[in-house]
Scaffold this active site. Structure first.
Site, PDB file in Angstrom:
ATOM      1  N   ARG A  45       3.692   6.157   4.551  1.00 21.17           N
ATOM      2  CA  ARG A  45       3.075   4.946   5.111  1.00 21.17           C
ATOM      3  C   ARG A  45       1.922   5.232   6.069  1.00 21.17           C
ATOM      4  O   ARG A  45       0.831   4.703   5.900  1.00 21.17           O
ATOM      5  CB  ARG A  45       4.144   4.105   5.836  1.00 21.17           C
ATOM      6  CG  ARG A  45       5.230   3.607   4.925  1.00 21.17           C
ATOM      7  CD  ARG A  45       6.269   2.802   5.676  1.00 21.17           C
ATOM      8  NE  ARG A  45       5.739   1.558   6.202  1.00 21.17           N
ATOM      9  CZ  ARG A  45       6.459   0.646   6.857  1.00 21.17           C
ATOM     10  NH1 ARG A  45       7.746   0.866   7.055  1.00 21.17           N
ATOM     11  NH2 ARG A  45       5.908  -0.444   7.305  1.00 21.17           N
ATOM     12  N   HIS A  91       4.306  -0.216  -5.226  1.00 20.55           N
ATOM     13  CA  HIS A  91       4.531  -0.182  -3.775  1.00 20.55           C
ATOM     14  C   HIS A  91       5.698  -1.086  -3.403  1.00 20.55           C
ATOM     15  O   HIS A  91       5.553  -2.314  -3.338  1.00 20.55           O
ATOM     16  CB  HIS A  91       3.270  -0.637  -3.059  1.00 20.55           C
ATOM     17  CG  HIS A  91       3.211  -0.248  -1.606  1.00 20.55           C
ATOM     18  ND1 HIS A  91       3.143   1.056  -1.180  1.00 20.55           N
ATOM     19  CD2 HIS A  91       3.236  -0.992  -0.470  1.00 20.55           C
ATOM     20  CE1 HIS A  91       3.100   1.105   0.133  1.00 20.55           C
ATOM     21  NE2 HIS A  91       3.158  -0.136   0.588  1.00 20.55           N
ATOM     22  N   TYR A 134      -6.609 -17.359  -1.408  1.00 20.55           N
ATOM     23  CA  TYR A 134      -7.945 -17.922  -1.264  1.00 20.55           C
ATOM     24  C   TYR A 134      -9.060 -16.906  -1.490  1.00 20.55           C
ATOM     25  O   TYR A 134     -10.215 -17.276  -1.605  1.00 20.55           O
ATOM     26  CB  TYR A 134      -8.115 -18.529   0.128  1.00 20.55           C
ATOM     27  CG  TYR A 134      -7.171 -19.670   0.423  1.00 20.55           C
ATOM     28  CD1 TYR A 134      -7.147 -20.793  -0.385  1.00 20.55           C
ATOM     29  CD2 TYR A 134      -6.302 -19.607   1.504  1.00 20.55           C
ATOM     30  CE1 TYR A 134      -6.271 -21.836  -0.126  1.00 20.55           C
ATOM     31  CE2 TYR A 134      -5.427 -20.646   1.780  1.00 20.55           C
ATOM     32  CZ  TYR A 134      -5.427 -21.760   0.952  1.00 20.55           C
ATOM     33  OH  TYR A 134      -4.568 -22.790   1.200  1.00 20.55           O
TER      34      TYR A 134
END
Length: 820
Positions: A45, A91, A134
């Site tokens: 990570r 992932h 969006y």
């Protein structure tokens, strides 16, 4: 109501031990679990791989987008779709973490070379992005370089989280992304914070290291002088950078790029066009407001964010009058995010282990990775070409006796028998025989044979080149350097961040003297200059002498030695006097002064449209007495020392349609001169006019003929002054025809009493009936409307002569520059 049933009685079996329960010491379990968690955070990570410079989530995003075909020539797709594909296949974490990483890859203010082409609101340094539903995304050309060649066995693939798919353990990375884009992350017990750099500089350093494997860090810093932050700004000092490049840890200061500009009629401001890395204008504004409210920051009257997409960042900080903008800027550097420190901690994974590395080590790891990629790519291509050559050679054997090939195939019972017969008859391998059986007959024509022979020759040449490349390690290093050079030529961009030595920066104010008054402009000697074209400037110091003064393309209205905090009164044609300080004007060099270096004084003091600046004079106890003359022939003397201390006030009460045409310092022994448009000149002693208060309307200075007016009023300190008059026609258009000019000594005009008509100063020729311009000056200088000097005729003793034709139209007449 029925009572609840009682619990069953315990039996002996309930107390028997369960074989599935294992007793574990709590401290051992906590230790093992924490180590597993730490391992996961560090390797999966938080820390980037030193080879491709990417964290696992970033690598998976770029790889999956490439697998989805989201290339630069394709259209954008919803970011939510990308997030879903990455989360579902590669992932196993939350969608918010994936989207945050995707957004970062698309932000030009975060990444020096963004990898994702974002469409929509991807945020700013102050605000977060819009939701994934969006926004849209696709790969940029730079990202294609990161994932290119991945199908040529250049990197190892590992299983995904559920062993259903595979993913690359590292990307081929034709771009040194770790140094170019930097990285930041917090793991367990360690963290990384790497600064972005310029792509071209990093590649040049890598190529130098390829050619000179023993190159030192100091040599590499000749190519990479320091970080190149996406938002620009200024890096102050290089000691911390040099330390970070040596040992992997260090720090440096970044400052905003700020210029001192005129932001209002009478105000200067600090205009910020670049900010430190990841600092937004809203954060700066908030800190400034807090500092002003808490009285930690003085001298600021307003802050405006004028940033737009067309002009980029523009943050205007208005400085109060009387405060030194440079000192205010130093305070802002100290108290706001206009100056930030960046701590470098170059921690990345090398062969699965976290390491802290300097510049040379980071470059070497990347070079080794590219050598490995290039070697594996060449080996893969060599195998492919050998396989193809094997098939082509088989086809060429079959084409020699195509009829026999067809007979063998037709006479065989099945494909297996045909394959075995072909192998034995034509001495083919199993692969060649299988390939021939699968071909269409039209491929076995004479024309195809020519193509196959050409292809065979090309394959042989390619195989020899690849074998030679793989046999020569230096050739592979040279190829890596050449490919890096091509990448630099395609994607390099100019450096954005300026690096300055700490010695070049002003020394900050000591804490013991950091008071509000220490930010105010210091009172220092200077020379004030006001030109005939309405420009004002100052020259610091008092060593301004005539031989060094060169005011190109302009004439002087006023010039005297003063100080930066001494009040100055600017007199306007509407009768007002505006109080300013010379320190508010731009400071110029005494060696070379041009009009463009000054400030338009009328606009600076906020004069109304059509109102002109006539002069500037010192105020205070030692202020002089001045005389004003108006267009309707009124004269007035005013003692400036007696004026009240106001920002603006009127010196004379003007009649309707009247205005001041001239002003000058005057003593009793000086002369006052009026010149009218019908060529009348009157000079009389200044003592004939008694000083009056500011509310008075003055007295008659010259008696005017009906229909005529005063065009020029001057004070003369000697009869050696010269009178310049320029004639033209009242019916001619303005600027058409230069007219005629005459220069005459003032002593040629006899003095007369105040309120008389004076004497004729210019004889009109046919077609002339008016004076367009006139002046009384010790050393007259005429200028055209464009600011070029216009040669005046030689002086004449005839006060009523007609003069000579001018070579160009005159726009201004004044004194030549220089101190008396």
């Amino acid at each position: 109501m029925t009572p609840p049933p009682s619990p069953p009685a315990p039996t002996g079996r309930d107390h028997e031990p369960d074989d599935r329960i294992v007793d574990i010491d709590l401290s051992d379990e906590m230790s093992d679990s924490f180590l597993e968690y730490a391992y996961s955070v560090i390797y999966q990570r938080a820390l980037p791989d030193a080879r491709d410079g990417l964290k696992p989530v970033q690598r998976r995003i770029l790889y999956q987008m490439a697998q989805m075909g989201l290339l630069p020539e394709r259209g954008h797709v919803k970011s939510a779709r990308v997030v879903g594909e990455v989360m579902g296949k590669l992932h196993p974490h939350g969608d918010s973490a994936i989207y945050d990483a995707l957004v970062r890859l698309a932000q030009p203010f975060t990444m020096r070379v963004p990898f994702v082409d974002g469409h929509g609101n991807f945020g700013s340094p102050d605000d977060g992005p819009a939701a994934a539903r969006y926004t849209e995304a696709r790969l940029r050309e730079e990202a294609v370089q990161m994932v290119g060649e991945i199908d040529e066995d250049v990197v190892d693939f590992v299983p995904n989280y559920d062993n259903q798919l595979t993913q690359p353990s590292v990307l081929p990375a034709a771009i040194p992304a770790l140094l170019v884009n930097g990285a930041s992350g917090i793991a367990v017990g360690m963290a990384t914070n790497m600064a972005p750099h310029n792509l071209g500089e990093v590649i040049n350093a890598a190529r130098h290291l390829i050619d000179h494997p023993d190159a030192s860090t100091e040599e590499l810093m000749g190519f990479v002088p320091g970080p190149d932050l996406p938002g620009g700004g200024i890096i102050v000092g290089t000691e911390g950078i040099a330390e970070a490049y040596q040992v992997g840890r260090g720090s440096f200061k970044t400052r905003a790029r700020v210029s001192i500009e005129q932001v209002g009629p009478r105000s200067q401001g600090l205009v910020v066009t670049e900010l430190p890395y990841l600092v937004g204008p809203e954060r700066v504004i908030e800190k400034i407001k807090d500092g002003v409210i808490n009285k930690k920051i003085q001298g600021i009257s307003d802050v405006n964010d004028l940033t737009d997409r067309q002009h980029g960042l523009r943050l205007v900080i208005t400085v109060k009058s009387g405060f030194d903008p440079q000192l205010v800027l130093q305070a802002l550097y100290r108290l706001t995010p206009l100056e930030e420190s960046f701590s470098i901690n170059n921690v990345a994974l090398v062969e699965g282990q976290p390491r802290t590395m300097g510049l040379r080590e980071l470059l070497q790891v990347y070079i080794d990775h590219r050598i490995s990629v290039t070697t594996r790519r060449s080996t893969f291509r060599l195998g492919k070409k050998r396989d193809r050559l094997h098939l082509v050679e088989g086809l060429l054997i079959a084409i020699v006796d195509i009829d026999e090939v067809i007979h063998v195939i037709r006479s065989s019972d099945d494909s297996a028998a045909a394959k075995a017969t072909l192998q034995s008859v034509f001495d083919l391998t199993e692969i060649q025989a299988e390939y021939i059986l699968e071909l269409r007959l039209r491929r076995l024509t004479k024309f195809s044979r020519i193509e196959l022979e050409t292809e065979r020759d090309e394959l042989v040449a390619d195989i020899e080149a690849l074998e030679a490349l793989l046999a020569d390690p230096q050739a592979i290093r040279d190829l890596v350097g050449h490919e890096l050079g091509e990448t630099s030529r395609r994607f390099d961009s100019p450096r954005r961040t300026e690096i300055r030595s700490a010695e070049d920066e002003p020394v900050p104010t000591p804490k013991a003297t950091r008071t509000p008054t220490s930010l105010e402009r210091q009172d220092a000697p200077c020379v004030l200059i006001l030109t005939a074209t309405g420009l004002a400037a100052r020259i610091d110091g008092d060593e301004f002498t005539t031989p060094r003064a060169r005011l190109s393309h302009d004439a002087l209205l006023a010039q005297w030695r003063t100080s930066t905090r001494s009040p100055v009164g600017v007199v306007l044609s509407d009768g007002q006097v505006i109080t300013v300080e010379p320190g508010e004007f731009p400071a110029l060099s005494a060696e070379k002064i041009t009009p463009k270096d000054g400030v338009d004084l009328a606009g600076f003091v906020g004069a109304d449209k059509g109102v002109r600046v006539l002069g500037a004079f010192p105020l205070g106890e030692k202020a002089p007495v001045i005389a004003l003359g108006t267009r309707q022939g009124v004269v007035k003397r005013v003692e400036l020392a007696a004026l009240p201390q106001k920002t603006s006030q009127h010196l004379i009460s003007l009649k309707p349609d009247d205005q001041v045409v001239g002003v000058g310092m005057v003593a009793d022994e000086d002369w006052l001169c009026f010149i009218t448009d019908d060529a009348q000149l009157l000079r009389f002693p200044a003592q004939a006019v008694r000083p009056q208060g500011p509310s008075a309307g003055g007295m008659t200075g010259i008696s005017l003929s009906e229909g005529h007016e005063v065009i020029s009023f001057h004070t003369a300190y000697s009869e050696d002054a010269q009178v310049v008059t320029i004639s033209s026609s009242s019916s001619a258009l303005s600027g058409v025809g230069p007219g005629r000019a005459k220069v005459t000594a003032l002593q040629a005009f006899p003095p007369k009493g105040r309120a008389t008509k004076g004497v004729r100063a210019h004889a009109f020729l046919k077609g002339e009936d008016i004076l367009t311009s006139a002046a009384v000056a010790m050393k007259p200088l005429a200028l055209s409307a464009g600011g070029r000097a216009v040669e005046l005729p030689e002086p004449t003793d005839k006060r009523d002569g007609s003069g000579s034709v001018l070579p160009a139209t005159v726009g201004h007449v004044g004194n030549a520059p220089g101190l008396d």
